[in-house]
Every structure is written in structure tokens, then in C-alpha cells.
Design an enzyme around this catalytic site. Structure first.
Site, PDB file in Angstrom:
ATOM      1  N   CYS A 101       0.866  -1.181   0.000  1.00 35.84           N
ATOM      2  CA  CYS A 101       0.000   0.000   0.000  1.00 35.84           C
ATOM      3  C   CYS A 101       0.901   1.228   0.000  1.00 35.84           C
ATOM      4  CB  CYS A 101      -0.888  -0.021   1.248  1.00 35.84           C
ATOM      5  SG  CYS A 101      -1.996   1.395   1.370  1.00 35.84           S
ATOM      6  N   HIS A 160      -8.728  -3.821  -2.847  1.00 35.68           N
ATOM      7  CA  HIS A 160      -7.893  -2.985  -1.975  1.00 35.68           C
ATOM      8  C   HIS A 160      -8.359  -1.524  -2.026  1.00 35.68           C
ATOM      9  CE1 HIS A 160      -3.770  -1.965  -0.241  1.00 35.68           C
ATOM     10  NE2 HIS A 160      -4.197  -0.783  -0.660  1.00 35.68           N
ATOM     11  N   GLU A 161      -8.593  -1.020  -3.254  1.00 33.39           N
ATOM     12  CA  GLU A 161      -8.957   0.398  -3.388  1.00 33.39           C
ATOM     13  C   GLU A 161     -10.378   0.659  -2.878  1.00 33.39           C
ATOM     14  OE1 GLU A 161      -6.532   2.145  -3.804  1.00 33.39           O
ATOM     15  OE2 GLU A 161      -5.180   0.730  -4.772  1.00 33.39           O
ATOM     16  N   HIS A 170     -10.234   1.108   0.719  1.00 37.15           N
ATOM     17  CA  HIS A 170      -9.779   2.451   1.104  1.00 37.15           C
ATOM     18  C   HIS A 170     -10.961   3.421   1.218  1.00 37.15           C
ATOM     19  CE1 HIS A 170      -5.455   2.623   1.466  1.00 37.15           C
ATOM     20  NE2 HIS A 170      -5.235   2.060   0.300  1.00 37.15           N
TER      21      HIS A 170
HETATM   22 ZN   LIG Z   1      -3.528   1.131  -0.294  1.00 36.42          ZN
END
Ligand SMILES: [Zn+2]
Length: 181
Positions: free
Chosen positions: A89, A131-132, A135
Site C-alpha cells: 500500500c 484494496h482500493e 480504502h
Molecule cells: Zn492502499
């Protein structure tokens, strides 16, 4: 347009659920361009707006020949297969850990013009989308590790040279060993 500094672990914006984009205006276009420029400058495979300190539901991605951006994204799982592999990340620079993710997803959202977009992603692309999207919900990938791995990861984070510094300080580039997202 110069790349903006990436917010690092410990910055509260990374733990805040981002807001839906309502206006598909010039500011959104600028944000997407800044995300893209920063992601490519940092050698990342993805970057979400909160990582630039902007609490809006937008991310860019670039991996395995797939590249683009999604506004107000959601995704559905395709099948039940999972993958395990190194993940990194840009907000946790220089560190990576194996993280279990779904192998196939289909993401839906909008582009900067407000047109609907669908992305069928597998392997690294699927990992980037998951993953995004995390976020945008204030979730970091270390939250996806099992308890023991997360504890070890937190120890490494606390020992990192960047940890505890002011959030907007621009640091020299840190290579990310895994897929930098
Ligand atoms: Zn990240």
C-alpha cells in the site's frame, strides 16, 4: 500537474468512510488526474482519493494491462475462488504482506464524465479493486490479515522510519515489495 503527497498510515483520513461523488465537474477531473499522476509517479498499481487526503469515492488503477479510474465503485464477487499473495500500500510504504483476496470480481461505477463503467478483474486487477474499494470505506489491507499476521505487521509499521511523522511531509520514494496500492 505535480503529484500530490500520499497520506501515510496514521492519518485519520485513511480511516474515514469517503463520501459519494455527486458532481461530475472540473474538480473531479482534476482529482482523477492527480490520482493518476501520483499513482504512476510512485509506481503504484492503484490509488484511492483518501490517500491524497480527499474523502471522496474515487480510485485509479493500473496493473496487468488494465488501467483506468472508477467513481462511486461497487463490486460483486465472481465465483468463490480466492488468491493469496503479496500486497502493499502506498500509504504503508516499503512494507508488504501476503493477503487473501477473492480471485475474480466485477466492478461497476462511473467515469469522470458520469458514464457507467464495468470492469471484469481477475488476479492482480481483482486484488487492486478490492484494496482500493476498501480504502473508500476506511479499511486498510492489514485489517484483512489474520490476527497474528496483523500484530506482526503493526510491529513493522511502528518501526518504519516514516511512522509517526506529520502526514503531509513528502518523503523520498520507498519501494514497495508487493503490489503497491
Ligand atoms: Zn492502499
Amino acid at each position: 500537474m505535480p503529484a500530490r503527497p500520499v497520506r501515510l498510515f496514521g492519518d485519520p483520513v485513511l480511516r474515514t468512510r469517503a463520501d459519494e461523488v455527486v458532481d461530475f465537474d472540473k474538480e473531479l477531473a482534476t482529482l482523477v488526474r492527480d490520482l493518476w499522476d501520483t499513482m504512476t509517479d510512485e509506481g503504484g498499481a492503484g490509488l484511492a482519493a483518501p490517500q491524497l487526503g480527499v474523502s471522496l469515492r474515487v480510485f485509479t488503477y493500473q496493473c496487468d494491462g488494465f488501467a483506468g479510474h472508477l467513481v462511486n465503485p461497487t463490486f460483486d464477487l465472481v465465483g468463490e475462488e480466492e488468491q493469496d499473495g503479496p500486497e502493499g500500500c502506498l500509504s504503508i510504504p516499503g512494507l508488504s504482506w501476503d493477503c487473501r483476496r477473492h480471485l475474480h470480481v466485477v466492478a461497476r461505477g462511473w467515469n469522470v464524465h458520469g458514464d457507467p463503467v464495468t470492469v471484469h478483474g481477475s488476479a492482480k486487477v481483482a486484488r487492486a479493486i478490492q484494496h482500493e474499494t476498501d480504502h473508500l470505506d476506511g479499511v486498510l489491507f492489514i485489517d484483512r490479515l489474520d490476527r497474528e499476521a496483523r500484530r506482526a505487521a503493526m510491529k513493522e509499521i511502528r518501526e518504519a522510519d516514516w511512522f509517526g511523522r506529520p502526514p503531509t511531509v513528502r518523503l523520498s520514494p520507498h519501494p514497495t515489495n508487493g503490489l503497491g496500492l
